[in-house]
Motif scaffolding. Sequence first.
Motif, PDB file in Angstrom:
ATOM      1  N   ASP A 209      53.774 -62.136 -31.464  1.00 34.07           N
ATOM      2  CA  ASP A 209      54.523 -62.331 -32.614  1.00 34.07           C
ATOM      3  C   ASP A 209      55.927 -61.994 -32.655  1.00 34.07           C
ATOM      4  O   ASP A 209      56.755 -62.430 -33.162  1.00 34.07           O
ATOM      5  CB  ASP A 209      53.805 -61.943 -33.857  1.00 34.07           C
ATOM      6  CG  ASP A 209      52.454 -62.626 -34.002  1.00 34.07           C
ATOM      7  OD1 ASP A 209      52.561 -63.913 -33.438  1.00 34.07           O
ATOM      8  OD2 ASP A 209      51.574 -62.226 -34.792  1.00 34.07           O
ATOM      9  N   LEU A 210      56.154 -60.732 -31.820  1.00 38.32           N
ATOM     10  CA  LEU A 210      57.451 -59.982 -31.848  1.00 38.32           C
ATOM     11  C   LEU A 210      58.360 -60.498 -30.838  1.00 38.32           C
ATOM     12  O   LEU A 210      59.552 -60.226 -30.590  1.00 38.32           O
ATOM     13  CB  LEU A 210      57.297 -58.695 -31.754  1.00 38.32           C
ATOM     14  CG  LEU A 210      56.367 -57.654 -32.437  1.00 38.32           C
ATOM     15  CD1 LEU A 210      56.061 -56.352 -32.176  1.00 38.32           C
ATOM     16  CD2 LEU A 210      56.850 -57.823 -33.931  1.00 38.32           C
ATOM     17  N   ILE A 211      57.769 -61.588 -29.867  1.00 37.94           N
ATOM     18  CA  ILE A 211      58.505 -62.012 -28.934  1.00 37.94           C
ATOM     19  C   ILE A 211      59.170 -63.356 -29.550  1.00 37.94           C
ATOM     20  O   ILE A 211      58.418 -64.562 -29.806  1.00 37.94           O
ATOM     21  CB  ILE A 211      57.600 -62.593 -27.661  1.00 37.94           C
ATOM     22  CG1 ILE A 211      57.013 -61.048 -27.088  1.00 37.94           C
ATOM     23  CG2 ILE A 211      58.463 -63.258 -26.559  1.00 37.94           C
ATOM     24  CD1 ILE A 211      56.127 -61.400 -25.893  1.00 37.94           C
ATOM     25  N   GLU A 212      60.699 -63.693 -29.322  1.00 38.31           N
ATOM     26  CA  GLU A 212      61.186 -64.756 -30.261  1.00 38.31           C
ATOM     27  C   GLU A 212      60.766 -66.312 -29.373  1.00 38.31           C
ATOM     28  O   GLU A 212      60.685 -66.940 -30.098  1.00 38.31           O
ATOM     29  CB  GLU A 212      62.813 -64.305 -30.074  1.00 38.31           C
ATOM     30  CG  GLU A 212      63.178 -63.275 -30.822  1.00 38.31           C
ATOM     31  CD  GLU A 212      64.642 -62.826 -31.034  1.00 38.31           C
ATOM     32  OE1 GLU A 212      65.304 -63.773 -30.430  1.00 38.31           O
ATOM     33  OE2 GLU A 212      64.943 -61.839 -31.703  1.00 38.31           O
ATOM     34  N   ASP A 213      60.931 -66.076 -28.130  1.00 34.44           N
ATOM     35  CA  ASP A 213      60.712 -67.137 -27.404  1.00 34.44           C
ATOM     36  C   ASP A 213      59.180 -67.822 -27.396  1.00 34.44           C
ATOM     37  O   ASP A 213      58.483 -66.997 -27.149  1.00 34.44           O
ATOM     38  CB  ASP A 213      61.344 -67.115 -25.932  1.00 34.44           C
ATOM     39  CG  ASP A 213      61.096 -68.476 -25.024  1.00 34.44           C
ATOM     40  OD1 ASP A 213      60.156 -68.598 -24.716  1.00 34.44           O
ATOM     41  OD2 ASP A 213      62.344 -69.029 -24.968  1.00 34.44           O
ATOM     42  N   GLU A 214      59.238 -68.985 -27.762  1.00 35.61           N
ATOM     43  CA  GLU A 214      57.860 -69.551 -28.163  1.00 35.61           C
ATOM     44  C   GLU A 214      56.998 -69.604 -26.570  1.00 35.61           C
ATOM     45  O   GLU A 214      55.716 -68.996 -26.807  1.00 35.61           O
ATOM     46  CB  GLU A 214      57.702 -70.733 -28.879  1.00 35.61           C
ATOM     47  CG  GLU A 214      56.520 -71.126 -29.225  1.00 35.61           C
ATOM     48  CD  GLU A 214      56.582 -72.470 -29.980  1.00 35.61           C
ATOM     49  OE1 GLU A 214      55.409 -73.225 -30.014  1.00 35.61           O
ATOM     50  OE2 GLU A 214      57.600 -72.837 -30.490  1.00 35.61           O
TER      51      GLU A 214
ATOM     52  N   ASP B 159      57.440 -67.692 -23.917  1.00 34.43           N
ATOM     53  CA  ASP B 159      57.128 -66.478 -23.607  1.00 34.43           C
ATOM     54  C   ASP B 159      56.196 -65.853 -24.397  1.00 34.43           C
ATOM     55  O   ASP B 159      55.168 -65.220 -23.888  1.00 34.43           O
ATOM     56  CB  ASP B 159      58.464 -65.440 -23.746  1.00 34.43           C
ATOM     57  CG  ASP B 159      59.534 -65.933 -22.751  1.00 34.43           C
ATOM     58  OD1 ASP B 159      59.373 -66.819 -21.859  1.00 34.43           O
ATOM     59  OD2 ASP B 159      60.692 -65.207 -22.806  1.00 34.43           O
ATOM     60  N   ALA B 160      56.053 -66.129 -25.639  1.00 36.44           N
ATOM     61  CA  ALA B 160      54.947 -65.431 -26.669  1.00 36.44           C
ATOM     62  C   ALA B 160      53.660 -66.148 -26.027  1.00 36.44           C
ATOM     63  O   ALA B 160      52.550 -65.408 -26.160  1.00 36.44           O
ATOM     64  CB  ALA B 160      55.032 -65.783 -27.996  1.00 36.44           C
TER      65      ALA B 160
ATOM     66  N   HIS C  39      51.682 -53.960 -37.839  1.00 35.77           N
ATOM     67  CA  HIS C  39      51.744 -55.408 -37.255  1.00 35.77           C
ATOM     68  C   HIS C  39      50.627 -55.851 -36.519  1.00 35.77           C
ATOM     69  O   HIS C  39      50.554 -57.016 -35.909  1.00 35.77           O
ATOM     70  CB  HIS C  39      52.994 -55.562 -36.491  1.00 35.77           C
ATOM     71  CG  HIS C  39      53.004 -54.843 -35.109  1.00 35.77           C
ATOM     72  ND1 HIS C  39      53.559 -53.591 -35.387  1.00 35.77           N
ATOM     73  CD2 HIS C  39      52.616 -55.249 -33.904  1.00 35.77           C
ATOM     74  CE1 HIS C  39      53.531 -53.134 -33.878  1.00 35.77           C
ATOM     75  NE2 HIS C  39      52.825 -53.953 -33.038  1.00 35.77           N
TER      76      HIS C  39
END
Length: 898
Positions: free
Chosen positions: A131-136, A138-139, A198
Motif C-alpha cells: 500500500d506504500l508503493i505508489e505505482d499500482e 509495482d504494488a 499500517h
Amino acid sequence: METITRLLSESEKYWAHISPKGTSCDPESLEEHSSLVLKYTNSLVEGFSVNTCIEKLIRGCIQGDNPILVQKLVKLFSASIYYHDLGKINPNFQNKKMNNGYFQSGNFQFDSDHSLPGYMLFTQKYISEADLIEDEGDAEIFTLFVFLVGFQICKHHAPYLDDLISYFRRKFSDSDDEIASYMNHVRKLFEVLNFNEHEECGLDIFYNLEEILKDFFEDENLNPFPLFALLKLHYSLLTASDYLATTHYMNQWTESLSDFGTINDNLRQKIIKNVRTSKEYNKKVFDVIDNYQFSYPKEQSNQNLNILRKELSIEVIQNIKKNTNKKVFYIEAPTGAGKTNLSMLATAELLQQNKEINNIYYVFPFTTLITQTYDALKETMGLDEDEIIQMHSKEGFKEKSDGVYGKDKKNHIDYLFLNYPVALLSHIKFFDILKSNSKEKNYLLHRLANSVVVIDELQSYPPKMWDKIIYLIQNYAEYFDIRFILMSATLPKLDKLSNVAENICYLTNNKEEFFQNPNFCNRVEFDFSLLDWAIPEKDEKNKYLNRLGGFVVEKSREYCNNNDKYPNSVFMIIEFIYKQTATEFYSVIETLSEGFYDQIFVLSGTILEPRRKEIIHYLKNPENRDKKVILITTQVVEAGVDIDMDLGFKDKSIVDSDEQLAGRINRNVNKSACKLYLFNCDSAEVIYKGDERFQLLSSELCGLDRKILKNKDFDCLYVRVMQKIDKQNDRRFQVGFSDFESALQNLNFPLVDQSFKIINQQSSSVFVPMDLPVFVPDTSNRIRNFTEKEMGLLVKYGIATINDHVVSGEKVFDLYERIIKQDTDDFVSKKTELKKLQGIMSQFIFSLMAHSKSMDLLLSNVHGEERMGIFYLSHWRGDETYDYHFGLIEKDAAAIIL
C-alpha cells in the motif's frame, strides 16, 4: 528489517531449539536462530557471489529496469529467510515441541505446526507494504512476491517444494469456511507481535490468492524461467542455511562454518599453472600458441596425431580468449582427440579470464567416466584430496581433515553440500539440482552460481529431452553466470532447436580439418560387408553365431599373422546388444577357436566391479601385449572404458553407439589394418524404439548411417532429429516443450521435475554375497578393490583383519543390516557409517531393470530374497545362477540388455 527482538515482546522466552538428548546447553532463542540463519545465508551469498544472480532473476521477473522495486524485492527475499520461523511463537509449538514452561497449549486449528502460521504471519507483516508503493503495477508485483517467497516458509521442513495453488487446495479443502477458521486462529498470534499501525490489514487477501496467481501466470509476455529459478534459489538458500544454523547450535560450534569449498586465489593459480605445465604436451602448446601456424598434417602417424591434438588445444584456447563474454561453449572433437584434456585447457583459461568463478563441475552419464576423469583431473590440475570429490553410487564416503566442528559432523556437511572446489557428478544428480523440487537436491543450487560446468558425452542423453536440456543450460548460464562446456565426438548442436537462442560459442570451429583428417577418420576402417548377411530368425540364431564366430576367428588369425606392431598378437573386441547373446557367443567362440585365444573375457552389466577392473588391467598391461585376446561385451564397454583394441565387431545399433565402439580401437594411430565390422544379429529396437535417431535411420534415412560413419558427418542426422523435435513441439494436443514451459510458468515444481527424466526405467540392485579380492590380481597389490580406509572400517566392526586378501560379501551385508537396524539418536553418525559402507557394498552389486525378464526370473525362481530394499542373491552358487567370470547365468531367460 525489524529484528525479532523488536517485533516480539519478551522475545527471549521464545525458543527455536532445545539441546539434544545427552546434552545440557541452554535453549536457542528464536532471535538467535533467526539471526544465525540469516548470517549463514549472507555467507553463502557472498561466498558464491549469488547477490548478482538474485538481482538478475528479479529483473527478469519484473520485465523492466526498476532499480527501486528490485531493491525492495531483494530485501523481501532476505526478510523471508530471517522470518522463516516466526510461526514458532505458536504457544502449542513452544509447549509441545520445546517443552517450554512459559507457555500453555491452546485450542489452535494448526496445533503445534509453525510453518503455515509462520507464512501467514510473514504475509500479514509485508503485504501491507504494498500500500506504500505508489505505482499500482509495482504494488501488484510486490504483493505477488510476498506470497511466493513467503510460501517457502510453508515448505522449509517438507521434503519437497510444492506448487502454491495445489498446496492451498489440499490444505483448505473446505474452501472459504476453512480459510476463515484458520485465519481467526492465526489472528490470536498477532496479539503478541508489535505490528506498526499500517501493518494491521487483515488476511482477507488469502481468499483471492488463487485468482491473483492465475492472473500473473497467464501473462503471455512473462519469461517463465527467472521466477521459477528465483524461488528454487530462495528455497536452496533458506533450507541450506537453516540446516547449517541448526547443526551449528546442536553441536555447539564456537564459530560459524566458513569453508564452503570454493576456489580461492591460490588454488586458481595452481590449477592454471598445472594445466599448462604438468603435462609435456600442454607445455608445448603454450610454448608456441602466440605465433602458431596451423598445418593439419594428413599423413597417418602417431606423431601427426599428436600435432593435431596440439592444434585442437591451441584452437580451443584461442577461441576462449576471443569469446570471454560467452557462457555456453561446444567442444566437438573426434574420438581419440583427448576431449578431457581439451576441457581442462578450456576450464583453466576460463579461470584465468573470470576471477569470479568459484567451482568446477564435471558431469557424466557413466560411472566409469567419472572414476577415469577423476584421476586425470587430480593429476593434471595437481589437486589434493580435499580439493576434489567424485559423487556416484560406487564411491564411498569422502573425508576431509579434522577441524573445530567435529570430524563426523563436518565431513557429513562437506559431503551433503559438496564443499569441494572441484566435483564430478552423474548427469542424473546434476540435472536434479537444476530441476528437482526435492529439498536435499536443492541444497546445492546456490553453489552452481559463477561456476564452470563441463558436460561430457552429450549425445548419450535421450533426444526427447534435448529441448529441455538446452533450455535449462542457456537460462542457468545467463542468470547464474555459469560457464557451460558441452562436448562429445558426436555432438548434437542443441542450439539449433527452435526454442533456444543461437548463442553458443564453438571452441573447435575448423571441424572438417580434424574430423576429415585421415589420422582421425581413417584410424579405424568401418567394414559393412557382414550387413549383407540375412538377419537370423529366432531358430536360426545359433547357426548365425557359429558363422559369425568362424569369421571372427578367421580375421583374428589373419591379423595376428600380419601384425607388425605386436607380432603374433591380436586384441579383438566384439559387442552384442543383448547379454544373453554375448553369453551364447562365448560358448561358440570357445569351441571354434580351439585354444587360439590366450584369454576369452566377458564384460557385461552383471559383471562385478572387481572383475571389470581385472579385465581392464589385463588389457592395458604392456606385459600382455604379445597375447591373443578376445573381449566379448555388451554396450557397457562404450561408456568411456579406456582400452586400445586392434579389431572390432559390433551388432549395429545407432551411429553414435557404433562410433563410440570405434573409439576403443587403434586409439593412438600406431597400428595398421584396424577395422570395425558391423553385423546384424539382434534388433536394437527394444533399446532405441523411442529414440528419434533410431526411428529416422530405420525409415526415411535408412542407409545414411554408412555415410555418416565414414565421413564423421553426424550433423546430417542431428539436423533431421532437431526438425522432428520442433515439429512435434508445434503439434496441438500432443505433449511437448510448451507443456514444460507451462509447468515452469505456473510454478508447478512437481510437474517440472516429473516431465524431465533422463532415465525413465527403474533399476533394482542385486547383491552377490561372494568373497571378493582386496587387490586386483597381477598388480602386485598396487591396485585395490577395497581402499585402506574401507578395510579399516571392516576391521573396526570385526568382519575382517588388516591382512585379509578377500572380503566376505555375506559379512558385509550382515554389517549393512546391523547398522540400518541400529537404534540410535545420532542420525548423522549412522548415515555417515552407511555412506562409508556404500563403496564396499557397491563392489558386490550389479543392477537390472526392475521389470526385466531377468529380474522376474530371479524373483520367481527364489534365487534369493529382498533384504533392505536390495535383492540378496543368496543361492548364487548352489544353483549356478551367478559366476564371477561371466556374470548372471540365464539359461532359461529371454535376452536381456545390459
